[in-house]
Each structure stands twice: as structure tokens, then as C-alpha cells.
Design an enzyme around this catalytic site. Sequence first.
Site, PDB file in Angstrom:
ATOM      1  CE  LYS A   1     -10.898  -6.076  -0.457  1.00  0.00           C
ATOM      2  NZ  LYS A   1     -10.260  -4.622  -0.615  1.00  0.00           N
TER       3      LYS A   1
ATOM      4  CB  SER B   1     -13.007   1.781  -0.394  1.00  0.00           C
ATOM      5  OG  SER B   1     -11.874   1.735  -1.345  1.00  0.00           O
TER       6      SER B   1
ATOM      7  N   GLY C   1      -5.932  -3.640  -8.077  1.00  0.00           N
ATOM      8  CA  GLY C   1      -7.082  -2.818  -8.022  1.00  0.00           C
ATOM      9  C   GLY C   1      -6.767  -1.443  -7.365  1.00  0.00           C
TER      10      GLY C   1
ATOM     11  CB  SER D   1      -0.966  -0.073   1.313  1.00  0.00           C
ATOM     12  OG  SER D   1      -1.750  -1.021   1.063  1.00  0.00           O
TER      13      SER D   1
ATOM     14  NE  ARG E   1     -10.814  -6.474  -6.864  1.00  0.00           N
ATOM     15  CZ  ARG E   1      -9.694  -6.036  -6.198  1.00  0.00           C
ATOM     16  NH1 ARG E   1      -8.551  -6.414  -6.503  1.00  0.00           N
ATOM     17  NH2 ARG E   1      -9.724  -5.409  -5.026  1.00  0.00           N
TER      18      ARG E   1
ATOM     19  CG  ASP F   1      -5.748  -6.464   2.273  1.00  0.00           C
ATOM     20  OD1 ASP F   1      -6.655  -6.647   1.495  1.00  0.00           O
ATOM     21  OD2 ASP F   1      -5.060  -5.313   2.097  1.00  0.00           O
TER      22      ASP F   1
HETATM   23  C1  S3P Z   1      -5.685  -0.939  -0.285  1.00  0.00           C
HETATM   24  C2  S3P Z   1      -6.961  -0.968   0.171  1.00  0.00           C
HETATM   25  C3  S3P Z   1      -7.797  -2.214   0.492  1.00  0.00           C
HETATM   26  C4  S3P Z   1      -7.105  -3.368   0.450  1.00  0.00           C
HETATM   27  C5  S3P Z   1      -6.081  -3.448  -0.774  1.00  0.00           C
HETATM   28  C6  S3P Z   1      -5.049  -2.397  -0.510  1.00  0.00           C
HETATM   29  C7  S3P Z   1      -5.032   0.392  -0.140  1.00  0.00           C
HETATM   30  O1  S3P Z   1      -8.762  -1.997  -0.530  1.00  0.00           O
HETATM   31  O2  S3P Z   1      -7.779  -4.528   0.455  1.00  0.00           O
HETATM   32  O3  S3P Z   1      -5.366  -4.698  -0.607  1.00  0.00           O
HETATM   33  O4  S3P Z   1      -3.702  -0.002  -0.499  1.00  0.00           O
HETATM   34  O5  S3P Z   1      -5.444   1.220  -0.207  1.00  0.00           O
HETATM   35  P1  S3P Z   1     -10.228  -1.058  -0.240  1.00  0.00           P
HETATM   36  O6  S3P Z   1      -9.679   0.126  -0.001  1.00  0.00           O
HETATM   37  O7  S3P Z   1     -10.807  -1.580  -1.513  1.00  0.00           O
HETATM   38  O8  S3P Z   1     -10.937  -1.858   0.778  1.00  0.00           O
END
Ligand code: S3P
Length: 424
Positions: free
Chosen positions: A338, A163, A92, A22, A120, A311
Site C-alpha cells: 500500500k 483488487s 494508486g 473510492s 507500487r 484499508d
Molecule cells: C480501492 C481499492 C483498494 C483500497 C484502496 C481503494 C478502490 O485497493 O486499498 O484504498 O477504490 O478500489 P486494491 O483494489 O488494490 O485492494
Amino acid sequence: MDVKVSSAKKIRGSVRTAGDKSVSHRYAMLAGIAEGTSEFENFSSSADCASTLGCMEALGARVRRNGNHVEVDGVGGTLQAPARELDCGNSGSTMRMLSGVLAAQPFTSVMIGDASLSKRPMRRVIDPLEKMGARIESHDGCAPLTIHGAKLKGMVYEPPVASAQVKSCVLLAGLFADGETSVIEPVRTRDHTELAVKAFGGEVLREGNRVSVRGGQKLRAVKAYVPGDLSSVTFFLCAAALFPGSNLVVDSVLLNPTRSVVLDVLTAMGVKISFISVEEQFGELVGTLKAEGDVFKGGVIRGAESAALIDELPAIAAVAPYSAGGVEIRDAAELRVKESDRISAVVRNLRAMGAEVEELPDGMRIPGGQKLHGARIESFADHRIAMAFAVAALRAEGETTITGAEAIAVSFPEFFEALGKIVE
Ligand code: S3P
């Protein structure tokens, strides 16, 4: 690729992982738009973050990479129109967060992804960006996304889903928009974007669950060390939970409070976690911790805790049958959208190993005190499913084969090598 995993007796040793996925995504994006050359040590080795770097390069940033050392020459403002489609791979985070930046550029760009990413939901970013003034074409709310950039207007947005990716998308768009952009979160999510924008010299205001940025801010390059990935480390912590007497030291890992809820939950479930050192680097907490296995009790995970642990839930669910009291996971319907439908994937794989488990629309109920046997496990092309079941295999009777194990490269290519070093 098939990987065979046999049962183990204990977890012992120390690990240090590559940088958090992240954080690395955000550093790569901000470095690309900042002025000057940013340098990162311990940048994530994940395929996902390589996708982000590839997109930034296609948008005019210059990227030099030597293993986990990454340098990015930022464009210092407006990006360049890409000559080709931007390939987000399985990521994503790349598609959702970068769409915020692209919505504000004076050109049209197209983002594509692999088969999983193309299924997704993307309306969660299309809706707010269109409210700010961009026009986005999609395939029924999914990728490919064609983003017609525009001069954006700041706004106050209340996302209907918890999110961090949506929040980050809107805040990144807000950095280029007229006036102020605020996001009011339903539940507090990971705050790496806020901390990273500040580390790059920007201003971010937080009042309760409302985060705001002003448009037109100049960002400056940074030199930073990326703390180890706590979501990757979670697989080893869950492995330690399986064996009383395990002793694992984790070096230089991210301890950001919006991410470290997993440590509280595992502690409540019986893992003894202690901190050897904690410091702050670029706004992020990073430290060294020790985890000792004891009686693995199990428990209930619901509400805001489920969102904060999204996660880590596959790993916890995969070891849940070995807990004394079982594990119930609720309010986690997001798991279904996911990289795979993670509720259905966990349930199918647990059943293949002989476990009893009840599937719920928003989670699962897994009784404790169960004995599992080795089986052929499907990764469903999902990195976290492959790793979760490699850990579950450590206490099963007989050998387990993880099929489609190459998916782990999406977040943690060194997983099996690191696991091999701490398993006895
Ligand atoms: C993430 C946020 C989460 C997480 C993803 C990484 C991020 O997703 O599941 O693996 O880096 O901001 P969501 O924001 O869709 O919940």
C-alpha cells in the site's frame, strides 16, 4: 509537520465526513467520459481525488470546483490527448483505474506518481490491459507508465489478486472494448465501479463473482451526493472502541455491504453499533449510525475478511494492544504494497509506544491488555498510518508526536479538526 496528541477520556459527539474517496474517484472518471454536465455534492476533499480530477481535466473534461461541490463537463466518448504527463500524486486508485480508460484511447499518455506510488506494483493492471490489446511501457512493472492506447478486445479475466482497482481497470477498459469484458474475482471486492456505471446509465451484469460490461455503451451525466467516507470514519469508531461509555453518531456515511465489513468486525469486538437510518442513493447504501464503546474484546481477522477490511486494518491494529484478548491479522500481505509497507509501519510504531507485537509475513499478532506510552511516531508518508497512531495515542500515557502528519491530506485533510470535536 508534527502534530501532538494527548490522552483522552472518552469519545462523544457527532461527525459527518466529506464524500467517500473510492466513490469520488469513480464518479470523477465516469463524469469525464459521460455526455453532459455532472454535479457532485460532498465530493471527497482528499488530495487523491484532486489528482483524479486533475487528470480528467488534462484529458479534456472541464472541471469546476467550489469546496466539496464539483461539476464536470464530460467529453461524451473519446478523451483528448493530454499536453503533459498525467500526475497521479500518491493515488494508486487514480493510476490503476484510469489506466483502463487510457488503454482504449487513440493516443499515447504517460502517468506519473510520487515516490511512494512509483514503487507500487502496476503489473496487475499492465497484464490484463496488454491482453486486451494495449501496449504499456513501465519501469520494471512500476510507474511511470506509458500507455499506448489501442482498439481493445473484450475478454474474460481472472485477476490473481483480490483488487477492486484491478477489477475496475478492466471493466473501465471494457466499456470501450469490442464485445463483452468479464472479470471473475477470487474474492468479492468493493463494487463501486459496478454501481457507478449503472448510475451513469450503463449496464453491468453480475453473476456470482463474475462481473461483465459491454463495450460501446453511452454514459449520461448525473447529479449525485457522495456518501461520507466509511474508511475515514473507521478511525473515530476505533477511538470509540477504546473508551467504554463513548457515544458517537456518524451522519450520512457510506454503508455499501462490500465496505461495511468493518462494522461487523468492530461489533464482534465489542463496539455497539446501531443504525438510525439507511437509504439507497445511486445504488449506494448510505445512512446514519451510532457507535457506543463497551468492553473492547479483540479477535481474529483472516481470509476474505482481511481483503474486505484492507484499508481499515491499520486503525484496528493500532488500537489492538488495548483490547482485552488481543488481535490477530492474517491473509493481509497486500498491506505491504500500500502507500507504505503497512505491516512493518504498524509494527515499528506500536513498538515505539512500548507494545509487544509479532510481525508475520501476512499480518501480525498483537497481544491484548497492554499499556502504551506516548512516543515519536513516523507516518512513513502514509495517511492511514498517521491517523491510526493519532487514535492509538488517545489511550497512551503521555503525549505522542505524529511526524509527517501532513500525509493525512491524501484522504482526510479535516481529520485532526474532526477528532478535536469529539474527544473529551
Ligand atoms: C480501492 C481499492 C483498494 C483500497 C484502496 C481503494 C478502490 O485497493 O486499498 O484504498 O477504490 O478500489 P486494491 O483494489 O488494490 O485492494
